[in-house]
Design an enzyme around this catalytic site. Structure first.
Site, PDB file in Angstrom:
ATOM      1  N   LEU A 134       0.849  -1.192   0.000  1.00  0.00           N
ATOM      2  CA  LEU A 134       0.000   0.000   0.000  1.00  0.00           C
ATOM      3  C   LEU A 134       0.887   1.246   0.000  1.00  0.00           C
ATOM      4  O   LEU A 134       1.951   1.258   0.615  1.00  0.00           O
ATOM      5  CB  LEU A 134      -0.911   0.031   1.234  1.00  0.00           C
ATOM      6  CG  LEU A 134      -1.936  -1.099   1.381  1.00  0.00           C
ATOM      7  CD1 LEU A 134      -2.715  -0.934   2.677  1.00  0.00           C
ATOM      8  CD2 LEU A 134      -2.882  -1.140   0.192  1.00  0.00           C
ATOM      9  N   ASP A 135       0.421   2.298  -0.695  1.00  0.00           N
ATOM     10  CA  ASP A 135       1.135   3.565  -0.657  1.00  0.00           C
ATOM     11  C   ASP A 135       1.237   4.061   0.782  1.00  0.00           C
ATOM     12  O   ASP A 135       0.417   3.705   1.644  1.00  0.00           O
ATOM     13  CB  ASP A 135       0.396   4.622  -1.487  1.00  0.00           C
ATOM     14  CG  ASP A 135       0.373   4.294  -2.970  1.00  0.00           C
ATOM     15  OD1 ASP A 135       1.256   3.544  -3.428  1.00  0.00           O
ATOM     16  OD2 ASP A 135      -0.530   4.788  -3.662  1.00  0.00           O
ATOM     17  N   ARG A 136       2.199   4.916   1.040  1.00  0.00           N
ATOM     18  CA  ARG A 136       2.438   5.405   2.398  1.00  0.00           C
ATOM     19  C   ARG A 136       1.182   6.011   3.021  1.00  0.00           C
ATOM     20  O   ARG A 136       0.870   5.765   4.188  1.00  0.00           O
ATOM     21  CB  ARG A 136       3.564   6.442   2.392  1.00  0.00           C
ATOM     22  CG  ARG A 136       3.927   6.967   3.783  1.00  0.00           C
ATOM     23  CD  ARG A 136       5.128   7.901   3.745  1.00  0.00           C
ATOM     24  NE  ARG A 136       5.518   8.264   5.098  1.00  0.00           N
ATOM     25  CZ  ARG A 136       5.027   9.296   5.765  1.00  0.00           C
ATOM     26  NH1 ARG A 136       4.108  10.070   5.185  1.00  0.00           N
ATOM     27  NH2 ARG A 136       5.419   9.557   7.005  1.00  0.00           N
TER      28      ARG A 136
END
Length: 297
Positions: A134-136
């Site tokens: 997942l993106d940050r």
């Protein structure tokens, strides 16, 4: 104490050991590692090679070599919201503002580093194998495989489109259609290592969306949508929603505004997969975090 990752199974009919191992997804690369790097394969308690012929009711025990922590990954202490755990899988509800793996910008506090610290404390001899990154700034459900072999099986599931993820997002504007598919190829933006865009020479990408609620937040129209990924391209949901004119609220990289929330309003709410060994269908759900819920009030 022998804490090597171990698989045990009993065969139902005569078969070559090599074939039985293949049935459990054990690759030639894994067999080489077992043979030369501290693993072991026994049948009814006796070590055997892959050419051994198994009989019905023989019990096979496969012990994999201990794994070394990935270079540059330093175990850290921290909080993990664990949704599910067994010998093969760790399912987490990742918090926003936390990188999945360390980067040159965010060296500390990554999910992977905290999982490595958790594994160390639990005496689990594995590095961290992230199945769905997942993106940050994206929150929600994330799967970690607890051994390289399990990661290999899960990667095959991904390639076969047998892992399903659903997200909820809040986007700018009122989306007109109640539900639709976005099928548009995604590639890099020229001269950027981060940003993506819809482009003809990009990779095939397919997202379905369904409108849950249209509303107005502090004078601005917004839409709460549910999305299902059929492919897993980098920034896929963010790029596809921008492509149809409805960037995610808070997503300033793709045209969203951060007045209401300081990150893209995106959360993985559902994860469905088959257990890598038992093949049982498993599904987990989670609710929206407080910062996204506050926009819906």
């Amino acid at each position: 104490m022998d804490n090597r990752y171990t698989i045990t199974f009993t065969v139902k009919e005569p078969v070559l050991l090599r074939s039985a191992l293949q049935g459990y997804g054990i690759s030639k690369k894994a067999l080489t590692a077992i043979k030369f790097h501290g693993g072991e394969i026994t049948v009814n308690g006796q070590e055997q090679n892959v050419r051994y012929r198994l009989e019905a009711n023989d019990t096979v025990v496969v012990k994999f070599p201990r794994e070394e922590l990935s270079e540059g990954l330093v175990p850290q202490q921290g909080d993990l919201d664990i949704i599910y755990e067994d010998n093969e899988l760790l399912i987490l509800n990742k918090a926003p503002y936390q990188s999945t793996i360390p980067s040159h910008v965010h060296l500390e506090g990554s999910t992977a580093a905290i999982v490595a610290g958790y594994f160390k404390a639990k005496n689990i001899p594995s590095t961290v194998h992230v199945v769905n990154r997942l993106d940050r700034d994206t929150s929600g459900l994330m799967c970690v495989a607890k051994h390289r072999h399990i990661h290999h099986i899960m990667s095959a599931q991904q390639q076969a489109h047998e892992i399903f993820r659903e997200y909820e997002a809040i986007v700018h504007g009122h989306v007109t259609e109640d539900e639709a598919s976005i099928i548009a190829p995604i590639g890099r933006v020229e001269n950027s290592i981060i940003e993506r865009m819809v482009r003809e020479d990009g990779q095939h990408a397919h997202t379905d969306y369904r409108v849950l609620h249209r509303f107005v937040h502090e004078g601005e129209p917004m839409t709460h949508v549910r999305l299902r990924l059929h492919t897993g391209r980098t920034h896929q949901i963010r790029v596809h929603m921008k492509h149809i004119g409805h960037p995610l609220v808070g997503d300033d990289l793709y045209g969203g505004k951060r007045d209401a929330i300081p990150r893209q309003a995106l959360h993985c709410v559902c994860l469905h997969l088959k257990h890598p060994l038992t093949k049982q269908s498993l599904e987990w759900h989670t609710t929206l975090p407080a910062d996204m819920q506050s926009l819906l009030v």
